[in-house]
Design a protein around this motif. Structure first.
Motif, PDB file in Angstrom:
ATOM      1  N   UNK A 241       0.799  -1.227   0.000  1.00 29.85           N
ATOM      2  CA  UNK A 241       0.000   0.000   0.000  1.00 29.85           C
ATOM      3  C   UNK A 241       0.831   1.276   0.000  1.00 29.85           C
ATOM      4  N   UNK A 242       1.990   1.262   0.650  1.00 24.37           N
ATOM      5  CA  UNK A 242       2.807   2.479   0.711  1.00 24.37           C
ATOM      6  C   UNK A 242       3.648   2.621  -0.552  1.00 24.37           C
ATOM      7  N   UNK A 243       4.400   1.586  -0.901  1.00 23.53           N
ATOM      8  CA  UNK A 243       5.306   1.703  -2.050  1.00 23.53           C
ATOM      9  C   UNK A 243       4.543   1.876  -3.364  1.00 23.53           C
ATOM     10  N   UNK A 244       3.352   1.295  -3.481  1.00 25.58           N
ATOM     11  CA  UNK A 244       2.601   1.470  -4.726  1.00 25.58           C
ATOM     12  C   UNK A 244       2.126   2.908  -4.892  1.00 25.58           C
ATOM     13  N   UNK A 245       1.951   3.611  -3.781  1.00 28.45           N
ATOM     14  CA  UNK A 245       1.524   5.006  -3.874  1.00 28.45           C
ATOM     15  C   UNK A 245       2.676   5.951  -4.202  1.00 28.45           C
ATOM     16  N   UNK A 246       3.887   5.495  -4.010  1.00 24.51           N
ATOM     17  CA  UNK A 246       5.036   6.362  -4.243  1.00 24.51           C
ATOM     18  C   UNK A 246       5.707   6.109  -5.587  1.00 24.51           C
ATOM     19  N   UNK A 247       5.109   5.294  -6.423  1.00 17.59           N
ATOM     20  CA  UNK A 247       5.694   5.025  -7.736  1.00 17.59           C
ATOM     21  C   UNK A 247       5.650   6.275  -8.597  1.00 17.59           C
ATOM     22  N   UNK A 248       6.702   6.511  -9.385  1.00 11.19           N
ATOM     23  CA  UNK A 248       6.684   7.688 -10.259  1.00 11.19           C
ATOM     24  C   UNK A 248       5.639   7.522 -11.360  1.00 11.19           C
ATOM     25  N   UNK A 249       5.071   8.634 -11.787  1.00  9.13           N
ATOM     26  CA  UNK A 249       4.096   8.619 -12.859  1.00  9.13           C
ATOM     27  C   UNK A 249       2.661   8.480 -12.402  1.00  9.13           C
TER      28      UNK A 249
ATOM     29  N   UNK B 116      -0.810   9.662 -11.241  1.00  7.16           N
ATOM     30  CA  UNK B 116      -1.522  10.918 -11.459  1.00  7.16           C
ATOM     31  C   UNK B 116      -2.005  11.522 -10.147  1.00  7.16           C
ATOM     32  N   UNK B 117      -2.376  10.673  -9.190  1.00  8.66           N
ATOM     33  CA  UNK B 117      -2.987  11.168  -7.965  1.00  8.66           C
ATOM     34  C   UNK B 117      -1.993  11.608  -6.893  1.00  8.66           C
ATOM     35  N   UNK B 118      -0.715  11.709  -7.230  1.00  6.76           N
ATOM     36  CA  UNK B 118       0.290  12.094  -6.231  1.00  6.76           C
ATOM     37  C   UNK B 118       0.072  13.518  -5.726  1.00  6.76           C
ATOM     38  N   UNK B 119      -0.539  14.380  -6.542  1.00  6.82           N
ATOM     39  CA  UNK B 119      -0.716  15.775  -6.123  1.00  6.82           C
ATOM     40  C   UNK B 119      -1.689  15.904  -4.957  1.00  6.82           C
ATOM     41  N   UNK B 120      -2.671  15.019  -4.878  1.00  4.56           N
ATOM     42  CA  UNK B 120      -3.653  15.140  -3.801  1.00  4.56           C
ATOM     43  C   UNK B 120      -3.573  14.007  -2.789  1.00  4.56           C
ATOM     44  N   UNK B 121      -2.557  13.175  -2.855  1.00  2.00           N
ATOM     45  CA  UNK B 121      -2.450  12.048  -1.927  1.00  2.00           C
ATOM     46  C   UNK B 121      -2.376  12.520  -0.478  1.00  2.00           C
ATOM     47  N   UNK B 122      -1.711  13.620  -0.224  1.00  2.79           N
ATOM     48  CA  UNK B 122      -1.598  14.133   1.139  1.00  2.79           C
ATOM     49  C   UNK B 122      -2.959  14.537   1.702  1.00  2.79           C
ATOM     50  N   UNK B 123      -3.895  14.869   0.827  1.00  2.00           N
ATOM     51  CA  UNK B 123      -5.203  15.339   1.267  1.00  2.00           C
ATOM     52  C   UNK B 123      -6.155  14.191   1.589  1.00  2.00           C
ATOM     53  N   UNK B 124      -5.922  13.024   1.011  1.00  2.00           N
ATOM     54  CA  UNK B 124      -6.837  11.891   1.193  1.00  2.00           C
ATOM     55  C   UNK B 124      -7.027  11.489   2.657  1.00  2.00           C
ATOM     56  N   UNK B 125      -5.969  11.327   3.459  1.00  2.00           N
ATOM     57  CA  UNK B 125      -6.206  10.960   4.871  1.00  2.00           C
ATOM     58  C   UNK B 125      -7.011  12.010   5.625  1.00  2.00           C
TER      59      UNK B 125
END
Length: 193
Positions: A145-153, A155-164
């Motif tokens: 769950x953690x490493x899959x979210x940090x993969x480059x490319x 699209x949702x990396x810009x708002x990942x911090x907002x999800x929690x």
């Protein structure tokens, strides 16, 4: 008809549009339309009306876009407008065109207000929502769950911090409010002893 014929501004003529926009008017010639044989007069479609008969409104007025002269002949009745979220949605339909961002943003706000109300109602029911099992968090165990979210490319990396904040924040806020409410009830009762 549901839509008005009034169109603001000057309408360019078809030749000007054809010169300016590649492919404009490609379906003007009936021979170029794949469905053209079905558009021929005399082919029975089974329709016995020009406009369907108007569905009766039960329980008050229905929301209608400002682009429409009247309510569409058929509309959904499963979710009537109610409460604060209903007033927000009604305001969006009464005030803004469907082509304006404010219309859709107000509908989203109405949805969020309705959702928050459902969460609050759930807290005071016999079976409150379970944010752990019903959010799908447990389904991510064993799937990186953690490493899959940090993969480059991604699209949702810009708002990942907002999800929690959006997922857990309302539950934390509800817990704090319940704690303060309980404390406000228990402390005066202890002082009376």
């Amino acid at each position: 008809m549901p839509y008005t014929s009034w169109k603001p501004g000057n309408q360019p003529d078809p030749e000007e549009l054809r010169a300016r926009i590649p492919g404009w008017g490609a379906d003007l010639d009936p021979a170029d339309r794949p469905a053209f044989p079905r558009e021929q007069p005399g082919i029975a479609t089974g329709a016995h009306w020009e406009i369907p008969e108007q569905q009766p409104t039960r329980g008050g007025e229905r929301e209608r876009s400002v682009e429409h002269e009247r309510l569409t002949p058929v509309f959904g009745t499963a979710q009537p407008l109610h409460g604060l979220s209903g007033r927000i949605r009604k305001y969006a339909y009464d005030r803004y065109s469907e082509g304006q961002a404010a219309h859709w943003l107000l509908l989203v706000v109405g949805d969020r207000v309705d959702s928050a109300g459902a969460h609050v109602k759930s807290l005071f029911s016999k079976t409150p929502d379970d944010p752990i099992t019903q959010s799908g968090v447990l389904g991510e165990r064993g799937r990186r769950p953690i490493s899959s979210r940090l993969q480059p490319g991604r699209i949702d990396m810009k708002h990942t911090w907002l999800d929690p904040i959006l997922v857990v924040g309302p539950w934390v806020l509800a817990g704090v409010l319940l704690f303060r409410l309980g404390r406000a009830i228990v402390l005066p009762a202890r002082k009376r002893r």
